[in-house]
Enzyme design. Structure first.
Site, PDB file in Angstrom:
ATOM      1  N   CYS A   1       4.967   6.621   7.087  1.00  0.00           N
ATOM      2  CA  CYS A   1       4.646   5.202   7.264  1.00  0.00           C
ATOM      3  C   CYS A   1       5.191   4.382   6.098  1.00  0.00           C
ATOM      4  CB  CYS A   1       3.146   4.999   7.408  1.00  0.00           C
ATOM      5  SG  CYS A   1       2.179   5.757   6.100  1.00  0.00           S
TER       6      CYS A   1
ATOM      7  N   GLU B   1      -4.673   2.104   9.874  1.00  0.00           N
ATOM      8  CA  GLU B   1      -3.503   2.371   9.038  1.00  0.00           C
ATOM      9  C   GLU B   1      -2.335   2.486  10.001  1.00  0.00           C
ATOM     10  OE1 GLU B   1      -0.614   3.201   7.356  1.00  0.00           O
ATOM     11  OE2 GLU B   1      -1.187   5.310   7.328  1.00  0.00           O
TER      12      GLU B   1
END
Length: 540
Positions: free
Chosen positions: A331, A297
């Site tokens: 993110c 990720e």
């Protein structure tokens, strides 16, 4: 050997720049630690002390460097942590493997009951743990507590999952035979998480991995070690109360040498890594070289596409949170705002006005909406990005400066005047900077959304159903998260979380993400006395 410096989520720091890790030779006296101040009494309620051992494998230890955890709101030391060394790491892997022998024998619903108790233990400490996240990471208190809530929610999800992990039964072409699919745990797995979500990302991985029958070795970010220790103290109390090995959930606090060891360790069949694209690529290469499994990720250069028919009120409210929330260190933070030319001026002016209403301050104080950057290096990278944007033709519409006050505070920033393919626009800067771009039509917006290397989150604002379904379809957004009329940030745990391209392709949290924590076997069972071969082959 690869070098995994993961003290920051989206930029890699050398040991020389490991700003938040101060070796014991230069440490302040324990009386100057924030943990000693009455207003931070919640730290002791979490079992933290002036000096904390950073290795847990059924017992607490630590034989590595002594470091300080620093508060980004004032750059004062919170407390000390004794990190682990490679010897500590190897002992912890062995203990985590041994614990798996016990954990894997429990029926999945029994494992789910333990996960339920973990969720309950987190509920009891939600306020204290949320405050610690705010103090050590720098996000505002509602976000700190919200992050703990994410872990609680995924525990609830995993409890249900423990009774629902299904295989399949397929028809066999051979008489007297049955074809079934079985899922089994992998064993001891490794999780490397980042500073910006020091609780939730581990929780996503941990709750599902436990329900699936794995044990988990965790390396948190070097700059948020107190949060890692506090979480493991909560979990270990649950295992102890149930007479189970504490090493079911083990911990090694440390720097690059621990990350390097996890990536290269054949004893850990799966490594889940959250961090920068550059470091994630090195992790992926190391894990793939040993034929391990990986969940990545990584970065996100996320865009909101604002169509001509968009609801401007919703756009401004959504963009404000998506651009400014967590001081731009999610993110899923919106980094590009692609606006139809007919709405461009109105959206820009209203967004600038909204920015003036964002209260900056101590993240633990009520009413604060915007806290500090996590690190001094983050603030410096922010400043470099602003300067580079101006050199490339950008105009600072709002912000653009480091704030003259204690801590790592910077102004949330809006920059216009750049081309959609400018180098700085395509560079992911992990900071509260949004580049405002003017598009002629939705086709242009779709293309600009997809032209960056990352593919994490995206959103479109429109009332047109045809546009919505084009956006969701094969020629629409190429991201793992594709939203309509909501921000790019703020994902729920029920869906799989992750992205495409340089974001890494991994998926965590909901949907069928649990399958990544298990191995699949196709099993053929012959319950007859004959031995027919498939495809009608005769071998007589």
């Amino acid at each position: 050997m690869i070098i995994l410096s993961i003290s920051s989520r989206f930029f890699v720091l050398s040991r020389k720049l490991a700003h938040r890790l101060v070796i014991s030779k230069t440490m302040a006296s324990s009386s100057s630690f924030l943990i000693q101040e009455p207003k931070f009494s919640f730290l002791k309620e979490l079992g933290l002390e002036n000096k904390n051992l950073g290795v847990y494998n059924g017992k607490w230890s630590g034989n590595g460097e002594v470091v300080q955890s620093m508060c980004p709101a004032n750059n004062q030391p919170i407390a000390e942590v004794v990190q682990g060394n490679i010897k500590d790491y190897n002992e912890t892997v062995q203990a985590t493997q041994k614990a798996w022998e016990v954990w894997a024998d429990l029926p999945a619903p029994h494992r789910g009951e333990i996960v339920r108790q973990i969720g309950q233990a987190l509920r009891q400490k939600k306020t204290q743990l949320g405050k610690l996240v705010s103090l050590e990471m720098g996000k505002i208190l509602p976000e700190g507590e919200g992050e703990v809530q994410e872990y609680i929610d995924i525990c609830d999800y995993a409890v249900g999952l423990s009774r629902m992990m299904e295989g399949k039964v397929f028809p066999s072409e051979r008489p007297g035979h049955s074809l079934i699919e079985m899922w089994n745990p992998l064993g001891a797995i490794g999780v490397i998480s980042a500073f910006n979500f020091p609780v939730a990302v581990y929780g996503w991985n941990n709750a599902l991995a436990l329900a699936c029958g794995n044990t988990v070795l965790w390396k948190g970010a070097p700059s948020t070690p107190l949060t890692s220790i506090a979480v493991i103290k909560i979990l270990s109390s649950v295992f102890e109360a149930n007479g189970l090995p504490g090493a079911v959930c083990s911990l090694v606090c440390g720097g690059s040498e621990i990350g390097d060891a996890i990536a290269n360790d054949t004893r850990l069949p799966l490594v889940s890594f959250t961090g920068s694209t550059a470091t994630g690529q090195k992790v992926a290469q190391a894990v793939t070289k040993r034929f391990g499994k990986k969940i990545l990720e990584l970065g996100g250069n996320n865009a909101i596409v604002v169509c001509e028919d968009a609801d401007v009120d919703m756009v401004v409210r959504s963009a404000l949170f998506a651009c400014v929330g967590t001081a731009g260190q999610r993110c899923t933070t919106t980094r590009r705002l692609i606006i139809h030319e007919k709405l461009y001026d109105e959206v820009l002016e209203r967004l600038k006005k909204a920015y003036t209403q964002v209260h900056m301050g101590d993240p633990l104080e009520p009413g604060t909406l915007y806290g500090p950057m996590h690190s001094k290096q983050g603030a410096e990278m922010y400043m470099k990005a602003v300067e580079d944007a101006q050199k490339q033709g950008g105009k600072v519409e709002y912000g653009g400066k480091i704030v003259d006050r204690p801590g790592n505070f910077v102004e949330p920033t809006i920059i216009s005047g750049l081309t959609h393919d400018a180098e700085i626009v395509h560079r992911e800067t992990f900071a509260p900077i949004v580049y405002v771009l003017k598009m002629k039509n939705t086709e242009e917006g779709f293309a600009w959304n997809n032209e960056v290397k990352q593919g994490l989150s995206s959103s479109i604002f429109t009332k047109n159903l045809e546009t919505v379904f084009k956006w969701l379809g094969p020629k629409g957004s190429d991201c793992g998260i594709v939203n309509v009329n909501i921000p790019t940030s703020g994902a729920e745990i029920g869906g799989a979380f992750g992205g495409e391209k340089h974001t890494g392709g991994g998926r965590e949290s909901g949907s069928d993400a649990w399958k990544q924590y298990m191995r699949r076997s196709t099993c053929t069972i012959n319950y007859s006395k004959d031995l027919p071969l498939a495809q009608g082959i005769k071998f007589e």
